[in-house]
Design a protein around this motif. Structure first.
Motif, PDB file in Angstrom:
ATOM      1  N   ALA A   1      18.829  49.240  53.503  1.00 20.61           N
ATOM      2  CA  ALA A   1      19.912  50.174  53.182  1.00 20.61           C
ATOM      3  C   ALA A   1      21.150  49.432  52.681  1.00 20.61           C
ATOM      4  O   ALA A   1      21.815  49.884  51.739  1.00 20.61           O
ATOM      5  CB  ALA A   1      20.257  51.013  54.405  1.00 20.61           C
ATOM      6  N   ILE A   2      21.457  48.299  53.283  1.00 22.15           N
ATOM      7  CA  ILE A   2      22.610  47.505  52.836  1.00 22.15           C
ATOM      8  C   ILE A   2      22.392  47.013  51.416  1.00 22.15           C
ATOM      9  O   ILE A   2      23.277  47.120  50.555  1.00 22.15           O
ATOM     10  CB  ILE A   2      22.865  46.330  53.810  1.00 22.15           C
ATOM     11  N   VAL A   3      21.211  46.480  51.152  1.00 22.40           N
ATOM     12  CA  VAL A   3      20.920  45.960  49.810  1.00 22.40           C
ATOM     13  C   VAL A   3      20.897  47.100  48.783  1.00 22.40           C
ATOM     14  O   VAL A   3      21.411  46.950  47.670  1.00 22.40           O
ATOM     15  CB  VAL A   3      19.595  45.164  49.817  1.00 22.40           C
ATOM     16  N   ALA A   4      20.344  48.246  49.151  1.00 25.60           N
ATOM     17  CA  ALA A   4      20.337  49.379  48.233  1.00 25.60           C
ATOM     18  C   ALA A   4      21.750  49.896  47.980  1.00 25.60           C
ATOM     19  O   ALA A   4      22.084  50.296  46.856  1.00 25.60           O
ATOM     20  CB  ALA A   4      19.452  50.498  48.783  1.00 25.60           C
TER      21      ALA A   4
ATOM     22  N   GLY B   1      37.667  43.863  51.061  1.00 23.85           N
ATOM     23  CA  GLY B   1      37.035  42.622  51.509  1.00 23.85           C
ATOM     24  C   GLY B   1      36.190  42.827  52.748  1.00 23.85           C
ATOM     25  O   GLY B   1      35.071  42.314  52.843  1.00 23.85           O
ATOM     26  N   ALA B   2      36.717  43.590  53.702  1.00 23.42           N
ATOM     27  CA  ALA B   2      35.953  43.869  54.920  1.00 23.42           C
ATOM     28  C   ALA B   2      34.730  44.722  54.607  1.00 23.42           C
ATOM     29  O   ALA B   2      33.671  44.553  55.219  1.00 23.42           O
ATOM     30  CB  ALA B   2      36.837  44.561  55.951  1.00 23.42           C
ATOM     31  N   ALA B   3      34.857  45.635  53.636  1.00 20.79           N
ATOM     32  CA  ALA B   3      33.716  46.477  53.248  1.00 20.79           C
ATOM     33  C   ALA B   3      32.608  45.639  52.618  1.00 20.79           C
ATOM     34  O   ALA B   3      31.454  46.053  52.602  1.00 20.79           O
ATOM     35  CB  ALA B   3      34.167  47.564  52.285  1.00 20.79           C
ATOM     36  N   MET B   4      32.946  44.488  52.092  1.00 22.81           N
ATOM     37  CA  MET B   4      31.922  43.582  51.563  1.00 22.81           C
ATOM     38  C   MET B   4      31.416  42.620  52.633  1.00 22.81           C
ATOM     39  O   MET B   4      30.211  42.352  52.706  1.00 22.81           O
ATOM     40  CB  MET B   4      32.485  42.782  50.388  1.00 22.81           C
ATOM     41  N   LEU B   5      32.318  42.091  53.442  1.00 22.80           N
ATOM     42  CA  LEU B   5      31.943  41.043  54.393  1.00 22.80           C
ATOM     43  C   LEU B   5      31.117  41.542  55.572  1.00 22.80           C
ATOM     44  O   LEU B   5      30.144  40.883  55.967  1.00 22.80           O
ATOM     45  CB  LEU B   5      33.196  40.347  54.918  1.00 22.80           C
ATOM     46  N   VAL B   6      31.489  42.669  56.139  1.00 28.38           N
ATOM     47  CA  VAL B   6      30.812  43.137  57.354  1.00 28.38           C
ATOM     48  C   VAL B   6      29.334  43.453  57.099  1.00 28.38           C
ATOM     49  O   VAL B   6      28.458  42.961  57.824  1.00 28.38           O
ATOM     50  CB  VAL B   6      31.578  44.325  57.981  1.00 28.38           C
ATOM     51  N   PRO B   7      28.988  44.246  56.068  1.00 31.85           N
ATOM     52  CA  PRO B   7      27.557  44.493  55.841  1.00 31.85           C
ATOM     53  C   PRO B   7      26.792  43.232  55.434  1.00 31.85           C
ATOM     54  O   PRO B   7      25.642  43.049  55.842  1.00 31.85           O
ATOM     55  CB  PRO B   7      27.527  45.510  54.706  1.00 31.85           C
ATOM     56  N   ALA B   8      27.436  42.354  54.652  1.00 31.79           N
ATOM     57  CA  ALA B   8      26.748  41.125  54.246  1.00 31.79           C
ATOM     58  C   ALA B   8      26.470  40.236  55.446  1.00 31.79           C
ATOM     59  O   ALA B   8      25.371  39.680  55.576  1.00 31.79           O
ATOM     60  CB  ALA B   8      27.579  40.379  53.208  1.00 31.79           C
ATOM     61  N   ALA B   9      27.450  40.097  56.341  1.00 35.60           N
ATOM     62  CA  ALA B   9      27.236  39.288  57.540  1.00 35.60           C
ATOM     63  C   ALA B   9      26.166  39.907  58.438  1.00 35.60           C
ATOM     64  O   ALA B   9      25.317  39.191  58.988  1.00 35.60           O
ATOM     65  CB  ALA B   9      28.546  39.131  58.299  1.00 35.60           C
ATOM     66  N   ALA B  10      26.187  41.226  58.574  1.00 41.25           N
ATOM     67  CA  ALA B  10      25.162  41.893  59.383  1.00 41.25           C
ATOM     68  C   ALA B  10      23.775  41.689  58.789  1.00 41.25           C
ATOM     69  O   ALA B  10      22.807  41.424  59.515  1.00 41.25           O
ATOM     70  CB  ALA B  10      25.477  43.380  59.494  1.00 41.25           C
ATOM     71  N   ALA B  11      23.668  41.793  57.472  1.00 44.47           N
ATOM     72  CA  ALA B  11      22.366  41.596  56.827  1.00 44.47           C
ATOM     73  C   ALA B  11      21.874  40.159  57.000  1.00 44.47           C
ATOM     74  O   ALA B  11      20.681  39.939  57.235  1.00 44.47           O
ATOM     75  CB  ALA B  11      22.457  41.949  55.344  1.00 44.47           C
ATOM     76  N   ILE B  12      22.774  39.189  56.900  1.00 43.94           N
ATOM     77  CA  ILE B  12      22.360  37.789  57.075  1.00 43.94           C
ATOM     78  C   ILE B  12      21.860  37.558  58.494  1.00 43.94           C
ATOM     79  O   ILE B  12      20.819  36.921  58.703  1.00 43.94           O
ATOM     80  CB  ILE B  12      23.518  36.831  56.721  1.00 43.94           C
ATOM     81  N   VAL B  13      22.575  38.077  59.471  1.00 42.02           N
ATOM     82  CA  VAL B  13      22.136  37.908  60.866  1.00 42.02           C
ATOM     83  C   VAL B  13      20.786  38.586  61.072  1.00 42.02           C
ATOM     84  O   VAL B  13      19.873  38.006  61.687  1.00 42.02           O
ATOM     85  CB  VAL B  13      23.206  38.468  61.830  1.00 42.02           C
ATOM     86  N   LEU B  14      20.627  39.792  60.559  1.00 46.40           N
ATOM     87  CA  LEU B  14      19.368  40.522  60.752  1.00 46.40           C
ATOM     88  C   LEU B  14      18.205  39.887  60.000  1.00 46.40           C
ATOM     89  O   LEU B  14      17.055  40.001  60.434  1.00 46.40           O
ATOM     90  CB  LEU B  14      19.530  41.977  60.329  1.00 46.40           C
ATOM     91  N   LEU B  15      18.473  39.215  58.885  1.00 44.04           N
ATOM     92  CA  LEU B  15      17.392  38.574  58.126  1.00 44.04           C
ATOM     93  C   LEU B  15      16.706  37.467  58.919  1.00 44.04           C
ATOM     94  O   LEU B  15      15.551  37.134  58.663  1.00 44.04           O
ATOM     95  CB  LEU B  15      17.925  38.007  56.815  1.00 44.04           C
ATOM     96  N   PHE B  16      17.419  36.887  59.893  1.00 44.11           N
ATOM     97  CA  PHE B  16      16.847  35.798  60.669  1.00 44.11           C
ATOM     98  C   PHE B  16      16.334  36.242  62.033  1.00 44.11           C
ATOM     99  O   PHE B  16      15.974  35.408  62.862  1.00 44.11           O
ATOM    100  CB  PHE B  16      17.872  34.659  60.817  1.00 44.11           C
ATOM    101  N   ASP B  17      16.274  37.541  62.258  1.00 37.28           N
ATOM    102  CA  ASP B  17      15.682  38.071  63.480  1.00 37.28           C
ATOM    103  C   ASP B  17      14.175  37.838  63.437  1.00 37.28           C
ATOM    104  O   ASP B  17      13.541  38.027  62.397  1.00 37.28           O
ATOM    105  CB  ASP B  17      16.001  39.564  63.594  1.00 37.28           C
ATOM    106  N   LYS B  18      13.603  37.444  64.546  1.00 37.09           N
ATOM    107  CA  LYS B  18      12.166  37.111  64.560  1.00 37.09           C
ATOM    108  C   LYS B  18      11.291  38.322  64.270  1.00 37.09           C
ATOM    109  O   LYS B  18      10.226  38.187  63.696  1.00 37.09           O
ATOM    110  CB  LYS B  18      11.755  36.428  65.857  1.00 37.09           C
ATOM    111  N   ARG B  19      11.732  39.531  64.628  1.00 39.04           N
ATOM    112  CA  ARG B  19      10.937  40.720  64.318  1.00 39.04           C
ATOM    113  C   ARG B  19      10.932  40.996  62.823  1.00 39.04           C
ATOM    114  O   ARG B  19       9.929  41.428  62.258  1.00 39.04           O
ATOM    115  CB  ARG B  19      11.469  41.928  65.081  1.00 39.04           C
TER     116      ARG B  19
END
Length: 165
Positions: free
Chosen positions: A45-48, A132-150
């Motif tokens: 959803a973030i990427v879309a 800036g926050a509208a760009m940073l918060v979703p990008a940071a969340a997506a990066i953290v979630l991309l490295f989740d083991k699930r």
């Protein structure tokens, strides 16, 4: 397109239209292993949303180009418009194939989020904190979630399992 039967028993009695409609859903669960984690849906959803924002920027840029806004180089502006459209379509592909559980979109999503960070941080510190926050918060969340083991476990399907298109 034709593909090999996905039934492990090898029976070919399910060659009707209803058997093909059920096989891709079942094959997606079998081929991908675990069930789709919610983090995959969030990242997709973030990427879309980023792709939609780029598409909106391309539409605005194209409107400005057609309406006669001054540009240094017309063909340079057309090239920039083409890049915006190409990057938006690439991000849509990343979102869709990551949601399906393919392996390659994880790298594409990570690169896109790093690009967003390089634009979002100067925007945040340059006097536009909401943008800036509208760009940073979703990008940071997506990066953290991309490295989740699930997420890594789910998004490990190779492109050769069933046909992508």
């Amino acid at each position: 397109m034709s593909r090999a039967p996905e039934d492990p028993s090898g029976s070919s009695s399910h060659d009707g239209g209803s058997g093909d409609a059920e096989d891709p859903a079942a094959a997606g669960k079998v081929a991908s292993g675990p069930a789709r984690p919610r983090a995959i849906a969030v990242i997709s959803a973030i990427v879309a949303a980023e792709a939609t924002a780029l598409l909106g920027a391309a539409a605005w840029y194209g409107f400005q180009l057609v309406s006669g806004a001054p540009v240094m180089s017309f063909w340079g502006a057309v090239f920039t418009l083409g890049l915006l459209l190409a990057f938006a379509s690439w991000l849509y592909a990343v979102a869709v194939f990551l949601f399906r559980g393919f392996r390659w979109p994880r790298a594409g999503a990570l690169v896109a989020q790093l690009f967003v960070l390089t634009i979002g941080f100067p925007t945040l510190t340059g006097g536009l904190p909401v943008a800036g926050a509208a760009m940073l918060v979703p990008a940071a969340a997506a990066i953290v979630l991309l490295f989740d083991k699930r997420v890594i476990g789910f998004a490990s399907r190779a492109a050769s399992d069933p046909p992508a298109l």
